[in-house]
Design an enzyme around this catalytic site. Structure first.
Site, PDB file in Angstrom:
ATOM      1  N   HIS A  17       0.317   4.946   6.950  1.00  0.00           N
ATOM      2  CA  HIS A  17       0.238   5.195   5.411  1.00  0.00           C
ATOM      3  C   HIS A  17       0.511   6.903   5.312  1.00  0.00           C
ATOM      4  O   HIS A  17      -0.267   7.869   5.979  1.00  0.00           O
ATOM      5  CB  HIS A  17      -1.055   5.030   4.708  1.00  0.00           C
ATOM      6  N   SER A  43       0.804  -1.239   0.003  1.00  0.00           N
ATOM      7  CA  SER A  43       0.124  -0.058  -0.110  1.00  0.00           C
ATOM      8  C   SER A  43       0.832   1.308   0.301  1.00  0.00           C
ATOM      9  O   SER A  43       0.365   2.270  -0.578  1.00  0.00           O
ATOM     10  CB  SER A  43      -0.999   0.078   1.111  1.00  0.00           C
ATOM     11  N   ASP A  58      -4.380   6.646  10.429  1.00  0.00           N
ATOM     12  CA  ASP A  58      -3.823   5.231  10.986  1.00  0.00           C
ATOM     13  C   ASP A  58      -2.368   5.326  11.286  1.00  0.00           C
ATOM     14  O   ASP A  58      -1.962   4.267  12.005  1.00  0.00           O
ATOM     15  CB  ASP A  58      -4.352   4.264   9.778  1.00  0.00           C
ATOM     16  N   GLY A  91      -1.726  -4.358   0.811  1.00  0.00           N
ATOM     17  CA  GLY A  91      -2.112  -5.423   1.610  1.00  0.00           C
ATOM     18  C   GLY A  91      -1.108  -6.535   1.209  1.00  0.00           C
ATOM     19  O   GLY A  91      -1.067  -7.674   1.964  1.00  0.00           O
ATOM     20  N   ASN A 123       3.684  -5.535   5.637  1.00  0.00           N
ATOM     21  CA  ASN A 123       2.586  -6.071   6.183  1.00  0.00           C
ATOM     22  C   ASN A 123       3.028  -7.447   6.903  1.00  0.00           C
ATOM     23  O   ASN A 123       2.400  -7.921   7.736  1.00  0.00           O
ATOM     24  CB  ASN A 123       1.770  -6.424   4.772  1.00  0.00           C
TER      25      ASN A 123
END
Length: 203
Positions: free
Chosen positions: A181, A32, A178, A68, A97
């Site tokens: 990002h 991402s 979050d 992801g 991830n």
């Protein structure tokens, strides 16, 4: 007739001179962080900005990043992408991830090494982008996780960016809510981090 041939040769010569000395194709293969996650427009992402920077020089940028994505998924997808695009460079940005899931570090490193091996077998130069993860799992996990990218770079003599979010992750104003990002405003800074380590043939 002679004049027509001369003009054609002159035009052809000018076109040849206008071409870059070594046009190259670059495959960006990440998660991402490279797939413009959370941005209003994918064109705001650092990979699109990289294309804007390199394509006028005659290079080609392909973004095969998937939000992801893990090293396991990346390893399964990479062979077909290498075969399809036959890139000169692979910008490898995976592992984050896996780290967020607390997966086994040896497994992460082994899968990244397998992707590096696949690229080298395809005569593709690898540019490795490292990443840090939040401290949730404590330093006994997060520090070895960060170090494995440097170990891979040293073992394979790779062009290497230790932390692609350097100068970004430390600034809450440059991160989405979050905390993982980066925002649109951060993308040019990420681009500059990447540009700073690109091989001379691209710069």
């Amino acid at each position: 007739m002679v004049r027509s041939i001369f003009i054609k040769l002159l035009v052809w010569g000018c076109l040849v001179l206008a071409l870059p000395a070594s046009a190259a194709s670059v495959l960006v293969f990440g998660d991402s962080l490279s797939a413009a996650y959370g941005l209003n427009n994918p064109q705001q992402g650092w990979v699109s900005l990289l294309a804007d920077h390199l394509e006028p020089k005659g290079h080609t940028v392909i973004n095969a990043s998937v939000s992801g994505e893990t090293t396991r998924g990346g390893l399964s997808r990479l062979p077909a992408l290498l075969d399809r695009y036959q890139p000169d460079f692979l910008v490898l940005e995976l592992g984050g991830n896996d780290g967020l899931q607390g997966l086994d570090l040896n497994g992460i490193q082994e899968r990244l090494q397998a992707m590096i091996d696949l690229a080298h077998q395809a005569n593709t130069e690898v540019i490795l982008l490292g990443i840090r993860i939040p401290p949730n799992y404590g330093p006994r996990y997060t520090e070895p996780f960060f170090a494995l990218f440097g170990d891979l770079a040293a073992a394979n003599d790779l062009v290497y960016l230790p932390f692609m979010l350097e100068g970004v992750a430390e600034d809450p104003d440059l991160m989405q809510s979050d905390g993982i990002h980066p925002t649109a405003a951060a993308q040019p800074l990420i681009l500059q981090n990447v540009l700073d380590i690109l091989p001379a043939t691209l710069r």
